[in-house]
Design a protein around this motif. Structure first.
Motif, PDB file in Angstrom:
ATOM      1  N   ILE A 161       0.838  -1.205   0.000  1.00  0.00           N
ATOM      2  CA  ILE A 161       0.000   0.000   0.000  1.00  0.00           C
ATOM      3  C   ILE A 161       0.870   1.252   0.000  1.00  0.00           C
ATOM      4  CG2 ILE A 161      -1.725   1.323   1.294  1.00  0.00           C
ATOM      5  CD1 ILE A 161      -2.963  -1.261   2.205  1.00  0.00           C
ATOM      6  N   TYR A 162       1.996   1.189   0.700  1.00  0.00           N
ATOM      7  CA  TYR A 162       2.933   2.314   0.702  1.00  0.00           C
ATOM      8  C   TYR A 162       3.266   2.733  -0.730  1.00  0.00           C
ATOM      9  CZ  TYR A 162       7.350   4.852   1.143  1.00  0.00           C
ATOM     10  OH  TYR A 162       8.345   5.793   1.031  1.00  0.00           O
ATOM     11  N   TYR A 163       3.577   1.763  -1.577  1.00  0.00           N
ATOM     12  CA  TYR A 163       3.934   2.093  -2.956  1.00  0.00           C
ATOM     13  C   TYR A 163       2.717   2.530  -3.756  1.00  0.00           C
ATOM     14  CZ  TYR A 163       8.781   0.575  -2.565  1.00  0.00           C
ATOM     15  OH  TYR A 163      10.110   0.482  -2.214  1.00  0.00           O
ATOM     16  N   LEU A 164       1.551   1.941  -3.479  1.00  0.00           N
ATOM     17  CA  LEU A 164       0.341   2.368  -4.174  1.00  0.00           C
ATOM     18  C   LEU A 164       0.027   3.836  -3.887  1.00  0.00           C
ATOM     19  CD1 LEU A 164      -2.011  -0.727  -3.657  1.00  0.00           C
ATOM     20  CD2 LEU A 164      -1.004   0.064  -5.813  1.00  0.00           C
ATOM     21  N   LEU A 165       0.381   4.298  -2.686  1.00  0.00           N
ATOM     22  CA  LEU A 165       0.139   5.692  -2.301  1.00  0.00           C
ATOM     23  C   LEU A 165       1.212   6.637  -2.820  1.00  0.00           C
ATOM     24  CD1 LEU A 165      -0.981   5.113   1.412  1.00  0.00           C
ATOM     25  CD2 LEU A 165      -2.456   5.706  -0.533  1.00  0.00           C
ATOM     26  N   GLY A 166       2.256   6.104  -3.428  1.00  0.00           N
ATOM     27  CA  GLY A 166       3.335   6.937  -3.949  1.00  0.00           C
ATOM     28  C   GLY A 166       4.472   7.140  -2.984  1.00  0.00           C
ATOM     29  N   GLY A 167       4.372   6.540  -1.791  1.00  0.00           N
ATOM     30  CA  GLY A 167       5.454   6.646  -0.814  1.00  0.00           C
ATOM     31  C   GLY A 167       5.547   8.023  -0.184  1.00  0.00           C
ATOM     32  N   PHE A 168       6.576   8.197   0.651  1.00  0.00           N
ATOM     33  CA  PHE A 168       6.824   9.499   1.269  1.00  0.00           C
ATOM     34  C   PHE A 168       7.279  10.507   0.220  1.00  0.00           C
ATOM     35  CE2 PHE A 168       7.928   6.682   4.973  1.00  0.00           C
ATOM     36  CZ  PHE A 168       6.894   7.095   5.800  1.00  0.00           C
ATOM     37  N   GLU A 169       6.907  11.758   0.417  1.00  0.00           N
ATOM     38  CA  GLU A 169       7.438  12.837  -0.421  1.00  0.00           C
ATOM     39  C   GLU A 169       8.957  12.870  -0.285  1.00  0.00           C
ATOM     40  OE1 GLU A 169       5.957  15.120  -2.454  1.00  0.00           O
ATOM     41  OE2 GLU A 169       3.967  14.260  -2.176  1.00  0.00           O
ATOM     42  N   GLN A 170       9.658  13.091  -1.376  1.00  0.00           N
ATOM     43  CA  GLN A 170      11.111  12.999  -1.378  1.00  0.00           C
ATOM     44  C   GLN A 170      11.814  14.212  -0.777  1.00  0.00           C
ATOM     45  OE1 GLN A 170      12.918   9.966  -2.722  1.00  0.00           O
ATOM     46  NE2 GLN A 170      10.886   9.557  -1.896  1.00  0.00           N
ATOM     47  N   LEU A 171      11.123  15.310  -0.664  1.00  0.00           N
ATOM     48  CA  LEU A 171      11.663  16.491   0.018  1.00  0.00           C
ATOM     49  C   LEU A 171      10.567  17.011   0.929  1.00  0.00           C
ATOM     50  CD1 LEU A 171      14.034  18.462   0.346  1.00  0.00           C
ATOM     51  CD2 LEU A 171      13.084  19.824  -1.515  1.00  0.00           C
TER      52      LEU A 171
END
Length: 318
Positions: free
Chosen positions: A172-182
Motif C-alpha cells: 500500500i505504501y507504494y500504491l500511495l506513492g510513498g513518502f514525499e522525497q523532500l
C-alpha cells in the motif's frame, strides 16, 4: 520470523543516537516476533552510534550524508533498502521496553485495508507535568481505527500519524506513492492523509507502547510550528477545508484543566506561554511565501530542508 505470513523490517534513523541505541537494539533482539532485518540509517554521527550498531550482528548500517537527510526521502530510502512486508520505524530517542511490541503492532495488519499503524507514546518519568498531559491527550489508552468517514468528526486529527513508532504495509505504501522525497515536516501525516483519502485505514494501537517525550522551549515550539504552518500551506489542497483549530483548543483545555486540578498553577502559565509560541509560529508559517529567505532560515527548525528547497528553486530559474 513471520507473523501471519508477514516479514518485518525494523528501521532506526540515527544522528548521535548513543544514549538510546544499545538498549533499543537489545530490546529488538528480545522481541517475541523476530524481524527479518534491522536497518540503522545514520547521518554522519560523531559519537559512538556506529560502533554500537556494529556490536549487533543482525544490524545492517546504511550511511548517508547529514546534508542529504530528509524526513520523507530518508524514510523512503529505508523502504527501498528493506525487504519486509511490514516496515517498522522508530525514532532514535524512543525507549522500547515491551518485548511484544513488534508482535502487537504487526497484528493490526490482519485487515487488508490497514495501510499503517502508529503506537502509543508514554511520557518519560522526567517529563514536565504539561508534557505528560499532552501525551495523554494525543496518545490515549484506547486504540482507534480511522477511516474517511471519521474526517467530519475528527477534523485534521483523522490524519494524525507519528513516525516516532510506526509501521507501514509495503504494497500500500507504494500504491500511495510513498513518502514525499523532500519534506519539511509531517511526512507521516501527509502519507496518512493520502491513505485516508484512498479509503484505507489507519490504526492507533494503544498496546504498542514506547517511552518518548520532549520538553521544548518557547523558540523550539515556535520553530516547529512555523514548519507545521508552512506544511499546511504547501498542502492546502488536502487541508484547506478540514477543521484544524478545534483540536488545538481541546488540547489546551485538557492540559490546563489537568494542571489546575493538581494545583500546578506555575506549570499552567508555562504551558500557556509555550502555546503562544506554537500559535505564533503556526500563523507565521501560513504566510511563508511572503517572508524573506533570511527570516525563514531563522524561524525554521529544519534548515537542511530550506537549503535544498532554495537550491532547487535557484536551479529551476536558470
Amino acid at each position: 520470523m513471520k507473523n501471519n505470513c508477514f516479514e518485518v523490517s525494523v528501521v532506526f534513523l540515527t544522528l548521535n543516537a548513543e544514549p538510546y541505541l544499545r538498549r533499543n537494539l537489545q530490546n529488538i533482539e528480545k522481541q517475541t516476533l523476530k524481524p527479518v532485518e534491522v536497518l540503522v540509517i545514520d547521518s554522519e554521527s560523531i559519537d559512538n552510534t556506529i560502533q554500537i550498531a556494529r556490536e549487533f550482528s543482525f544490524v545492517k548500517i546504511i550511511n548517508i550524508r547529514r546534508t542529504d537527510f530528509d524526513h520523507g526521502g530518508t524514510r523512503h530510502l529505508a523502504v527501498t533498502k528493506s525487504i519486509g512486508d511490514i516496515i517498522v520505524f522508530f525514532s532514535q530517542d524512543v525507549e522500547i521496553f515491551d518485548i511484544d511490541y513488534l508482535q502487537n503492532i504487526v497484528s493490526n495488519f490482519k485487515d487488508d485495508k490497514v495501510a499503517m499503524v502508529y503506537g502509543r507514546q508514554i511520557p518519560r518519568k522526567n517529563a514536565t507535568p504539561y508534557e505528560k498531559l499532552i501525551r495523554e491527550f494525543n496518545y490515549p489508552e484506547l486504540s482507534k481505527i480511522k477511516t474517511k468517514k471519521d474526517i467530519a468528526n475528527l477534523g485534521i486529527k483523522c490524519f494524525f500519524m507519528s513516525d516516532v513508532c510506526s509501521a507501514y504495509r509495503r504494497n500500500i505504501y507504494y500504491l500511495l506513492g510513498g513518502f514525499e522525497q523532500l519534506t519539511l515536516i509531517s511526512e507521516d501525516m501527509l502519507i496518512a492523509t493520502k491513505a485516508i483519502m484512498n479509503d484505507y485505514k489507519i490504526i492507533y494501537d494503544a498496546h504498542s507502547t514506547v517511552y518518548h517525550s520532549h520538553s521544548y522551549s518557547f523558540m523550539q515550539e515556535l520553530r516547529r510550528n512555523f514548519d507545521i504552518g508552512v506544511f499546511l500551506k504547501m498542502y492546502k489542497e488536502y487541508y484547506s477545508n478540514i477543521r484544524v483549530n478545534t483540536e488545538g483548543i481541546e488540547l489546551v483545555k485538557y492540559v490546563c484543566f489537568g494542571l489546575i486540578k493538581h494545583f500546578l498553577i506555575l506549570h499552567c502559565f508555562i504551558f500557556l506561554y509555550i502555546c503562544v509560541g506554537k500559535f505564533v509560529g503556526n500563523k507565521i508559517g501560513l504566510y511563508y511565501n511572503r517572508i524573506p529567505k533570511r527570516i525563514i532560515m531563522y524561524l525554521t527548525s529544519n534548515k537542511n530542508y530550506w537549503n535544498r528547497y532554495f537550491e532547487k528553486q535557484r536551479m529551476g530559474n536558470k
